[in-house]
Write an enzyme that holds these catalytic residues in place. Structure first.
Site, short mmCIF file in Angstrom:
data_model
loop_
_atom_site.label_atom_id
_atom_site.label_comp_id
_atom_site.label_asym_id
_atom_site.label_seq_id
_atom_site.Cartn_x
_atom_site.Cartn_y
_atom_site.Cartn_z
N ARG A 105 0.83 -1.21 0.00
CA ARG A 105 0.00 0.00 0.00
C ARG A 105 0.86 1.26 0.00
O ARG A 105 0.49 2.27 -0.60
CB ARG A 105 -0.94 -0.02 1.21
N ASP A 161 -4.03 -15.29 7.86
CA ASP A 161 -2.77 -15.75 7.27
C ASP A 161 -1.98 -16.67 8.21
O ASP A 161 -0.92 -17.17 7.84
CB ASP A 161 -1.89 -14.54 6.90
N ARG A 190 -5.06 -23.90 1.75
CA ARG A 190 -4.26 -24.10 2.97
C ARG A 190 -4.83 -25.16 3.90
O ARG A 190 -4.09 -25.75 4.70
CB ARG A 190 -4.07 -22.77 3.71
#
Ligand code: S3P
Length: 437
Positions: free
Chosen positions: A30, A319, A350
């Protein structure tokens, strides 16, 4: 994609020492994007020298932005203003980065020129309809491959209109894509979230002088504003620190200090989960770093027990599940995860990657559509696959620290996407040898 490479990782000694974890990936992406759009020169310190974030910087160079690297982890970005990007002469390669591609789709949808976003094998399998649909509602024209997959061909010269949008999935990337398009929109853009997600885009827009109103689960901005250059200090990435939090928790005799880790509350669900499992993690030297809360995390070994991970913290640790599954494999009893179907569309599936790998090492895992139950036990020796996913590779190197023999991890070059130098850092504080094979 870098060359295929494998590691055979052995268990080491008790983990001891102090670590400086590289800069936050979300913040680094960002920072480059907003600095490029600003009027004036911005400096970014603590920029993550990972493949993902470097791919984003390279894309802005292709878009005509001058970016200097006076020293590693530092970027000086000569912003061109919201209307100053130039048409690229070739496709823009986001590499492995979902954040890069999704945020850029919002930004590029509002430009006067056409552009094409491409990615590596793993990114080319990830769903983009979640950004195409809302951006199209704002007036964007984006074509994808069948099933909403990359490459994305973005038609410039469209009129973008603000809208009031409620996200279908809790995704900071989708929220950010809509907000970046909203910067260029006629009227106001409002984004509402079913569950609050990381708010770095909102915070950073504020730092660049944009008038944006936001609170957890809600953001509102008016189109047509300009950005004012500013300097950004990127905190250490909590998601990278997570592997060492779990490693120190599961290896007897360990004590690690992880320095100045970013503790944005939308990122720290793993702290809650690990503490509920019995982990000993203390926050010291709390301060602020570039507007973000940071603290040293002091992690000592502690016996862990299984828990039911509260569904409401899942987005705050989205995450961290590869690391959490390793903690669960070393805990007494069962750990259950629900409400985590999003894990199936990350850099790999995952849930499947961790379940298959842990089973190959002798751990019992029952997979469900949106989660899994892991029964703690003795991790064995064996071979696992990263499935093109940096966090799976790192998670299994942590598992190897408690395994009865070496763990061979296939396809680990992807670790450089988010954590260059991970293996050297890990061995420096007591992990066993990482042998490239
Ligand atoms: C990110 C948002 C999350 C996260 C990813 C980074 C971001 O993805 O998994 O690693 O920087 O906005 P989603 O938006 O798909 O949940």
């Amino acid at each position: 994609m870098a060359d295929r490479q494998n590691w055979t990782v052995s268990s080491g000694r008790a983990l001891q020492g102090e670590l400086e974890i590289p800069g936050d990936k979300s913040v680094s992406h960002r920072a480059v994007m907003l600095a490029a759009l600003a009027d004036g020169v911005s400096t970014i310190d603590g920029f993550l020298e990972g493949e993902d974030t470097r791919a984003t910087a390279a894309i802005f160079s292709q878009l005509g932005v001058r970016i200097e690297t006076p020293s590693p982890s530092r970027r000086v970005v000569h912003g061109v203003g919201v209307d100053g990007l130039r048409a690229p002469s070739a496709p823009l390669d986001c590499g492995n980065a979902g954040t890069g591609m999704r945020l850029l789709s919002g930004l590029l949808a509002a430009q006067a020129f056409d552009s094409t976003l491409v990615g590596d094998e793993s990114l080319s399998r990830r769903p983009m309809r979640r950004v195409i649909d809302p951006l199209s509602r704002m007036g964007a024209r984006i074509e994808s491959e069948a099933g909403g997959l990359p490459p994305l061909r973005i038609r410039g010269g469209q009129t973008i209109r603000g809208m009031d949008y409620t996200l279908e999935v809790a995704s900071a990337q989708v929220k950010s894509a809509v907000l970046l398009a909203g910067l260029y929109a006629e009227g106001e853009t409002v984004v509402r979230e079913p569950h609050p997600t990381r708010d770095y885009t909102e915070r950073m827009l504020t730092a660049f002088g944009v008038d944006i109103e936001f609170s957890p689960g809600h953001a509102r901005l008016r189109g047509g504003q300009r950005l004012r250059a500013t300097d950004i200090a990127v905190p250490a990435d909590f998601s990278s620190a997570a592997f060492f939090m779990v490693a120190a928790s599961i290896v007897p005799g360990s004590e690690l200090r992880l320095r100045a880790v970013g503790l944005n509350p939308r990122r720290t669900g793993l702290l809650i989960a690990l503490r509920a499992m019995g982990a000993d993690i203390v926050e010291e030297n709390r301060s602020e770093h570039g507007g973000e809360p940071v603290a040293d995390l002091v992690v000592r070994h502690a016996p862990l027990h299984g828990i039911e991970v509260p569904v409401e913290i899942v987005p705050d640790m989205i995450d961290e599940f590869p690391a959490l599954f390793v903690a669960a494999a070393c805990a007494e009893g069962r750990t259950t995860v629900r409400g985590a179907a999003e894990l199936r569309v990350k850099e790999s599936d995952r849930l499947a990657s961790m379940a298959t790998g842990l089973r190959a090492l002798g751990i019992r895992v029952d997979e469900t559509a949106d989660g899994a139950t892991v029964l703690g036990g003795q991790i064995g020796s064996g071979e696992v696959h990263s499935h093109d996913d940096h966090r799976i590779a790192m998670a299994f190197s942590v598992a190897a620290q408690r395994a009865s023999g070496p763990v061979r991890i296939l396809d680990v070059a992807n670790v450089a996407t988010s954590f260059p130098g991970y293996d050297a850092l890990a061995q420096g504080i007591g992990f066993g040898a990482f042998t490239a094979t």
